[in-house]
Design a protein around this motif. Structure first.
Motif, PDB file in Angstrom:
ATOM      1  N   ILE A 168       0.838  -1.180   0.000  1.00 48.49           N
ATOM      2  CA  ILE A 168       0.000   0.000   0.000  1.00 48.49           C
ATOM      3  C   ILE A 168       0.882   1.242   0.000  1.00 48.49           C
ATOM      4  CG2 ILE A 168      -0.199   0.202   2.511  1.00 48.49           C
ATOM      5  CD1 ILE A 168      -3.122   0.915   2.106  1.00 48.49           C
ATOM      6  N   LEU A 216      -7.403   1.331   3.804  1.00 48.64           N
ATOM      7  CA  LEU A 216      -7.853   2.155   2.680  1.00 48.64           C
ATOM      8  C   LEU A 216      -9.157   2.878   2.964  1.00 48.64           C
ATOM      9  CD1 LEU A 216      -7.061  -0.123  -0.387  1.00 48.64           C
ATOM     10  CD2 LEU A 216      -5.937   2.011   0.222  1.00 48.64           C
ATOM     11  N   ARG A 220      -8.881   4.633   8.287  1.00 50.37           N
ATOM     12  CA  ARG A 220      -7.873   5.681   8.096  1.00 50.37           C
ATOM     13  C   ARG A 220      -7.721   6.554   9.335  1.00 50.37           C
ATOM     14  NH1 ARG A 220      -8.531   8.447   2.260  1.00 50.37           N
ATOM     15  NH2 ARG A 220      -6.688   9.499   3.085  1.00 50.37           N
ATOM     16  N   GLN A 253      -3.486   4.722  -0.981  1.00 49.94           N
ATOM     17  CA  GLN A 253      -3.903   4.072  -2.210  1.00 49.94           C
ATOM     18  C   GLN A 253      -2.954   2.915  -2.511  1.00 49.94           C
ATOM     19  OE1 GLN A 253      -3.576   7.203  -5.082  1.00 49.94           O
ATOM     20  NE2 GLN A 253      -1.350   7.284  -5.006  1.00 49.94           N
TER      21      GLN A 253
END
Length: 416
Positions: A168, A216, A220, A253
């Protein structure tokens, strides 16, 4: 007294004079030629002493003499004055001002001594003590995974491995303030680089314990909070003197190499969720209707059950009453029951065929037409208007039937 001395000293100290240090204007100084050596510093010192002596009301000695005892005394006084002036300026050089929101850190021969509060402060002048002003209210920022702009990525810092073995790309910023200026300056060699390394270590640990989808999407904010707490623990253990104020996730992302495939997977997941929502909506619409229909059917069945039971109980009660009457007058009761039964049958019949024993022909009675033409009441016997059947045929049949019934009843009694 100062002006003649300065006028006299100015040509001797003028650096623009090409003859500076080469003696007097006539090319002689104590019997030496200009090219014999450096400037005569003794002569300058004697001139300075003579000027000091004139200031105190004494006459100075000759320019070339060795000097009298009074000259030596005034020379000492002049030296003391110079030392005092130098000492004064040296002492006042220790004053400094600390602005609001800042802290002054004082060191003695390079070792930390104390911290000065905002305002007008004094320390021992250099080289004994020195100070450094540190801004305590400034919000400082360290960027991880990028520099100045999210497009300026730093792959070595941004790429991380999650718990489900997915890579990631994370870019975030750490904001902090100082809570101890001395620890910030002297506990670590490079404080800002230390903050960056601690932030990178903390985010890698938190991400390494989390799933990719969690980082994701829904996790967060929790990841940022966990990084804040873990960084503060490590910085306190390092005695960094920093206080973490905020951790902001700039971009989370997948790597660019798999971005297209990941977008397809995300779209498929969204389609799946949409279809599930549509199915759930349809279920929410159909299931209540089905439950309502089932409840209605149960109520109808319960009503039918109650009705049938009530009818059966009523029929049973009526049968018991008829049984009592039958036991009293069997023949009359049987005839009445026969007539009532035939009336119920004929009331819902539009056609009637009768067979008579007197002839082989079958009599046909169109009851619907008879009822339509004569508008006969349902409790009155129908009258034939067509054919060759007389009006009293039905009565004859009914009477015959009644006689036959009475004959069968008499036979039953005889057999008993």
């Amino acid at each position: 007294m100062r002006i003649p001395f300065l006028k006299r000293l100015k040509p001797l100290l003028s650096l623009n004079d090409p003859q500076w240090g080469r003696g007097s204007k006539d090319g002689k100084q104590d019997g030496k030629k200009p090219e014999d050596g450096p400037p005569d510093l003794d002569q300058l010192w004697r001139d300075f002493n003579q000027s000091i002596a004139r200031m105190f009301g004494k006459n100075g000695g000759g320019d070339t003499g060795g000097g009298s005892p009074s000259d030596s005394t005034f020379a000492k006084i002049g030296f003391g004055v110079i030392v005092a002036v130098v000492a004064f300026f040296w002492m006042i050089s220790g004053f400094f001002i600390v602005e609001e929101g800042k802290t002054g850190v004082i060191t003695t021969f390079g070792k930390y001594s104390y911290q000065a509060s905002p305002g007008f402060n004094w320390r021992w002048p250099a080289p004994i003590q020195s100070h450094e002003i540190v801004n305590m209210m400034q919000v400082r920022t360290v960027e991880i995974g990028y520099r100045n702009n999210v497009k300026n990525k730093q792959p070595k810092e941004a790429l991380m491995l999650t718990d489900d073995e997915n890579i990631i790309d994370i870019q975030f910023a750490v904001q902090y303030k100082l809570k101890d200026a001395a620890k910030w300056l002297y506990s670590n060699r490079d404080p800002e680089e230390m903050i960056r390394q601690v932030a990178e270590t903390a985010i890698r640990e938190i991400v390494g314990r989390s799933k990719m989808d969690f980082v994701l999407y829904e996790g967060r904010e929790k990841v940022a909070l966990d990084v804040n707490l873990l960084m503060q623990q490590v910085l306190d253990r390092y005695e960094s003197g920093a206080q973490i104020t905020n951790v902001t996730m700039q971009a989370v992302q997948p790597p660019e190499q798999v971005q297209a495939a990941f977008d397809d997977a995300v779209k498929a997941g969204q389609d799946k969720e949409r279809q599930k929502n549509e199915g759930q909506a349809y279920a929410n619409d159909v299931i209540p209707k089905a439950r309502g229909e089932a409840s209605r059917m149960l109520q109808d069945a319960e009503g039918y059950r109650s009705r049938v039971i009530a009818n059966a109980e009523g029929n049973a009660a009526r049968f018991k009453q008829v049984l009592v009457e039958y036991q009293k007058a069997p023949a009359v009761t049987r005839d009445r029951m026969y007539l009532e039964t035939m009336q119920q049958i004929f009331s819902s019949t539009t056609k009637l065929m009768m067979d008579t024993k007197s002839a082989n022909n079958m009599i046909y009675l169109p009851l619907d037409k008879l009822n339509g033409d004569n508008v006969v009441k349902s409790n009155q016997p129908a009258t034939a208007t067509t054919g060759s059947v007389p009006a009293d045929t039905m009565t004859t049949v009914e009477v015959r039937g009644s006689k036959e019934g009475r004959t069968r009843d008499s036979r039953d009694r005889e057999s008993r």
